[in-house]
Motif scaffolding. Structure first.
Motif, PDB file in Angstrom:
ATOM      1  N   ARG A 167      -3.886  10.574  13.686  1.00 51.69           N
ATOM      2  CA  ARG A 167      -4.495   9.876  12.556  1.00 51.69           C
ATOM      3  C   ARG A 167      -3.457   9.347  11.565  1.00 51.69           C
ATOM      4  N   ARG A 168      -2.467  10.177  11.225  1.00 53.53           N
ATOM      5  CA  ARG A 168      -1.474   9.713  10.253  1.00 53.53           C
ATOM      6  C   ARG A 168      -0.695   8.529  10.802  1.00 53.53           C
ATOM      7  N   ARG A 169      -0.353   8.623  12.083  1.00 49.15           N
ATOM      8  CA  ARG A 169       0.365   7.503  12.681  1.00 49.15           C
ATOM      9  C   ARG A 169      -0.486   6.232  12.656  1.00 49.15           C
ATOM     10  N   ALA A 170      -1.785   6.399  12.935  1.00 48.56           N
ATOM     11  CA  ALA A 170      -2.688   5.240  12.895  1.00 48.56           C
ATOM     12  C   ALA A 170      -2.696   4.619  11.504  1.00 48.56           C
ATOM     13  N   GLY A 171      -2.761   5.496  10.471  1.00 47.77           N
ATOM     14  CA  GLY A 171      -2.745   4.982   9.102  1.00 47.77           C
ATOM     15  C   GLY A 171      -1.478   4.207   8.813  1.00 47.77           C
ATOM     16  N   LYS A 172      -0.345   4.724   9.315  1.00 49.95           N
ATOM     17  CA  LYS A 172       0.924   4.022   9.075  1.00 49.95           C
ATOM     18  C   LYS A 172       0.943   2.664   9.776  1.00 49.95           C
ATOM     19  N   PHE A 173       0.408   2.620  11.001  1.00 50.90           N
ATOM     20  CA  PHE A 173       0.357   1.328  11.705  1.00 50.90           C
ATOM     21  C   PHE A 173      -0.525   0.339  10.952  1.00 50.90           C
ATOM     22  N   LEU A 174      -1.619   0.832  10.366  1.00 54.08           N
ATOM     23  CA  LEU A 174      -2.489  -0.070   9.599  1.00 54.08           C
ATOM     24  C   LEU A 174      -1.766  -0.589   8.362  1.00 54.08           C
ATOM     25  N   LEU A 175      -1.026   0.298   7.686  1.00 55.63           N
ATOM     26  CA  LEU A 175      -0.258  -0.148   6.517  1.00 55.63           C
ATOM     27  C   LEU A 175       0.798  -1.167   6.925  1.00 55.63           C
ATOM     28  N   ALA A 176       1.425  -0.941   8.086  1.00 51.62           N
ATOM     29  CA  ALA A 176       2.424  -1.898   8.571  1.00 51.62           C
ATOM     30  C   ALA A 176       1.767  -3.253   8.811  1.00 51.62           C
ATOM     31  N   THR A 177       0.537  -3.232   9.335  1.00 50.79           N
ATOM     32  CA  THR A 177      -0.182  -4.489   9.567  1.00 50.79           C
ATOM     33  C   THR A 177      -0.400  -5.227   8.256  1.00 50.79           C
ATOM     34  N   VAL A 178      -0.838  -4.480   7.228  1.00 50.79           N
ATOM     35  CA  VAL A 178      -1.064  -5.107   5.912  1.00 50.79           C
ATOM     36  C   VAL A 178       0.245  -5.678   5.374  1.00 50.79           C
ATOM     37  N   ALA A 179       1.336  -4.914   5.535  1.00 56.43           N
ATOM     38  CA  ALA A 179       2.630  -5.375   5.027  1.00 56.43           C
ATOM     39  C   ALA A 179       3.058  -6.657   5.727  1.00 56.43           C
ATOM     40  N   LEU A 180       2.884  -6.709   7.050  1.00 55.95           N
ATOM     41  CA  LEU A 180       3.268  -7.920   7.785  1.00 55.95           C
ATOM     42  C   LEU A 180       2.394  -9.103   7.370  1.00 55.95           C
ATOM     43  N   ALA A 181       1.104  -8.826   7.153  1.00 58.39           N
ATOM     44  CA  ALA A 181       0.220  -9.900   6.691  1.00 58.39           C
ATOM     45  C   ALA A 181       0.678 -10.409   5.327  1.00 58.39           C
ATOM     46  N   ALA A 182       1.154  -9.485   4.479  1.00 56.30           N
ATOM     47  CA  ALA A 182       1.654  -9.894   3.161  1.00 56.30           C
ATOM     48  C   ALA A 182       2.884 -10.779   3.322  1.00 56.30           C
ATOM     49  N   VAL A 183       3.769 -10.430   4.276  1.00 53.02           N
ATOM     50  CA  VAL A 183       4.941 -11.279   4.522  1.00 53.02           C
ATOM     51  C   VAL A 183       4.489 -12.676   4.928  1.00 53.02           C
ATOM     52  N   PHE A 184       3.470 -12.735   5.795  1.00 53.36           N
ATOM     53  CA  PHE A 184       2.922 -14.028   6.217  1.00 53.36           C
ATOM     54  C   PHE A 184       2.484 -14.836   4.996  1.00 53.36           C
ATOM     55  N   MET A 185       1.738 -14.188   4.096  1.00 52.47           N
ATOM     56  CA  MET A 185       1.219 -14.908   2.936  1.00 52.47           C
ATOM     57  C   MET A 185       2.330 -15.335   1.984  1.00 52.47           C
ATOM     58  N   VAL A 186       3.377 -14.511   1.871  1.00 51.53           N
ATOM     59  CA  VAL A 186       4.503 -14.887   0.997  1.00 51.53           C
ATOM     60  C   VAL A 186       5.190 -16.138   1.543  1.00 51.53           C
ATOM     61  N   ILE A 187       5.434 -16.155   2.859  1.00 57.54           N
ATOM     62  CA  ILE A 187       6.053 -17.344   3.464  1.00 57.54           C
ATOM     63  C   ILE A 187       5.153 -18.555   3.262  1.00 57.54           C
ATOM     64  N   LYS A 188       3.851 -18.349   3.449  1.00 59.63           N
ATOM     65  CA  LYS A 188       2.879 -19.421   3.258  1.00 59.63           C
ATOM     66  C   LYS A 188       2.919 -19.914   1.802  1.00 59.63           C
ATOM     67  N   TYR A 189       3.046 -18.972   0.883  1.00 65.62           N
ATOM     68  CA  TYR A 189       3.104 -19.337  -0.533  1.00 65.62           C
ATOM     69  C   TYR A 189       4.288 -20.269  -0.801  1.00 65.62           C
ATOM     70  N   PHE A 190       5.453 -19.922  -0.237  1.00 66.25           N
ATOM     71  CA  PHE A 190       6.624 -20.766  -0.462  1.00 66.25           C
ATOM     72  C   PHE A 190       6.431 -22.136   0.177  1.00 66.25           C
ATOM     73  N   GLU A 191       5.831 -22.168   1.351  1.00 72.06           N
ATOM     74  CA  GLU A 191       5.568 -23.462   1.983  1.00 72.06           C
ATOM     75  C   GLU A 191       4.631 -24.303   1.126  1.00 72.06           C
ATOM     76  N   TYR A 192       3.536 -23.686   0.682  1.00 68.64           N
ATOM     77  CA  TYR A 192       2.556 -24.420  -0.115  1.00 68.64           C
ATOM     78  C   TYR A 192       3.178 -24.919  -1.416  1.00 68.64           C
ATOM     79  N   SER A 193       3.903 -24.046  -2.122  1.00 69.79           N
ATOM     80  CA  SER A 193       4.413 -24.464  -3.432  1.00 69.79           C
ATOM     81  C   SER A 193       5.439 -25.581  -3.260  1.00 69.79           C
ATOM     82  N   HIS A 194       6.203 -25.544  -2.151  1.00 70.29           N
ATOM     83  CA  HIS A 194       7.148 -26.628  -1.894  1.00 70.29           C
ATOM     84  C   HIS A 194       6.395 -27.946  -1.699  1.00 70.29           C
ATOM     85  N   LYS A 195       5.317 -27.898  -0.944  1.00 70.95           N
ATOM     86  CA  LYS A 195       4.552 -29.128  -0.688  1.00 70.95           C
ATOM     87  C   LYS A 195       3.854 -29.625  -1.950  1.00 70.95           C
TER      88      LYS A 195
END
Lengths: 174, 215
Positions: free
Chosen positions: B96-124
């Motif tokens: 269970r704890r490992r599963a929770g960590k994998f879920l948090l990692a997923t959220v973190a990676l999704a946040a990285v995606f959105m940050v990159i998207k933010y920079f792309e959008y603001s540039h445009k």
């Protein structure tokens, strides 16, 4: 894994399946980026879509477990993909052939175009803007009069066909 | 009812056993996913028809997108798909704890995606490479280059909203996982979130080459 005996079949895939599929997806991503820098003309699109479909298939079969689950889910998924393909292909029969009847030219869509107007009323039956001050009048059939050579652009934009304006005779043959 | 399901508190009374309950949930989720597919399918049609009408616009305007950002986002999203798949697998094995960590990692990676998207959008936005009448960039040749950016912002915008929504409920599932709400006996919500997330990944797998590579 005591619970596994309670299921009809265990769904636990070995760790290496996920890691290998993930690695394959990353490699295919780099391949598709690399190929995009090679000029292949129209085949660039074909290659990119083949690679994307291969990646999507890997995701669906392994990550989404379609390979191991009931075929019913696969059928549901495939029915949606078939519907989308049908929708796009049938619409292309229309959109790709419009030039056969009318001569088409691209003209700039300017910010004052009717399609951007907040006040323009649209004739929903014909998908066209209704006459307004400063616009060319529509005839009773709701068809835009042929544009004049000197006419202001943007005023007679056919909203069903943004970015294209029909010219020449045969106008209104719908 | 299977003997092992007798004391499973998660078994609702109208299901005969946990397998049936889980498979019903999954069918419902797949039906939801095809409504999502049809929603994006219409927008892929938007892309297809306007590209067919304006091949030059798409060719000229797609060069304005940053291939490095798009590639980075593709890699990030694939990694997040791997981590959420591993979260589901960990719960199958009752880790269970490992599963929770994998879920948090997923959220973190999704946040990285959105940050990159933010920079792309603001540039445009800064350059004026915007949809429709808001477009005021002058560096792209051809008539009506704003059509490409209408397609770009509609497709990536809707996809981005799906990433944000996914981040929200995957974070909520991570908290519930750490609170021991899920186990090998019951983890259906996490499995459904995984299916949703893989679909979001799958849509990006098509968006990336269509917009960034062969536009």
């Amino acid at each position: 894994m005591a619970h596994a005996t309670a299921h009809k079949k265990p769904h636990v895939l070995p760790l290496k399946v996920y890691l290998r599929v993930g690695a394959a997806l990353l490699v295919l991503t780099l391949v598709t980026v690399a190929v995009s820098f090679v000029h292949l003309g129209p085949y660039n699109l074909v290659v990119a879509m083949l690679i994307a479909s291969l990646k999507a298939t890997l995701v669906a079969l392994f990550f989404m477990h379609l390979l191991y689950d009931s075929k019913l889910y696969f059928l549901v998924f495939a029915s949606a993909l078939g519907t989308i393909a049908l929708f796009i292909v049938l619409t292309l029969f229309d959109t790709l052939r419009r030039g056969d009847i009318y001569e088409e030219v691209s003209r700039p869509i300017t910010p004052d175009a009717v399609i951007y107007s907040d006040t323009a009323r649209f004739d929903t039956a014909h998908g066209q803007a209704l006459p307004e001050e400063g616009l060319m009048p529509l005839d009773t059939a709701g068809i835009v009069s042929p544009p004049l050579d000197t006419g202001e652009i943007g005023e007679q934009v056919d909203t069903s066909d943004i970015g294209r304006i029909r010219t020449g005779p045969g106008e209104g043959g719908r | 009812m299977k003997p092992s399901d007798h004391d499973n508190e998660h078994l609702l009374h109208h299901f005969s056993d946990m397998d049936q309950q889980r498979e019903s949930a999954k069918l419902g989720m797949w039906i939801f996913l095809i409504t999502e597919l049809l929603l994006f399918g219409g927008l892929f049609g938007f892309y297809t028809f306007y590209r067919a009408w304006n091949p030059d616009i798409f060719h000229n305007a797609h060069a304005a997108l940053d291939v490095r950002a798009g590639t980075a986002n593709t890699i990030v999203l694939i990694l997040s798909s791997v981590t959420i798949a591993l979260a589901v697998r960990s719960l199958q094995l009752d880790r269970r704890r490992r599963a929770g960590k994998f879920l948090l990692a997923t959220v973190a990676l999704a946040a990285v995606f959105m940050v990159i998207k933010y920079f792309e959008y603001s540039h445009k936005i800064h350059l004026g490479q915007l949809p429709g009448k808001y477009y005021h960039y002058t560096g792209i040749e051809g008539t009506n280059p704003h059509i490409f950016f209408s397609v770009y912002f509609t497709l990536t915008g809707l996809h981005g909203l799906h990433v944000l929504a996914g981040m929200g409920f995957i974070a909520w599932l991570a908290i519930r996982t750490f609170r021991n709400h899920f186990s090998a006996a019951y983890f259906t919500p996490v499995e459904m979130a995984g299916l949703y997330w893989h679909l979001v990944d799958m849509i990006w797998i098509y968006l990336f080459p269509l917009l960034y590579l062969v536009g």
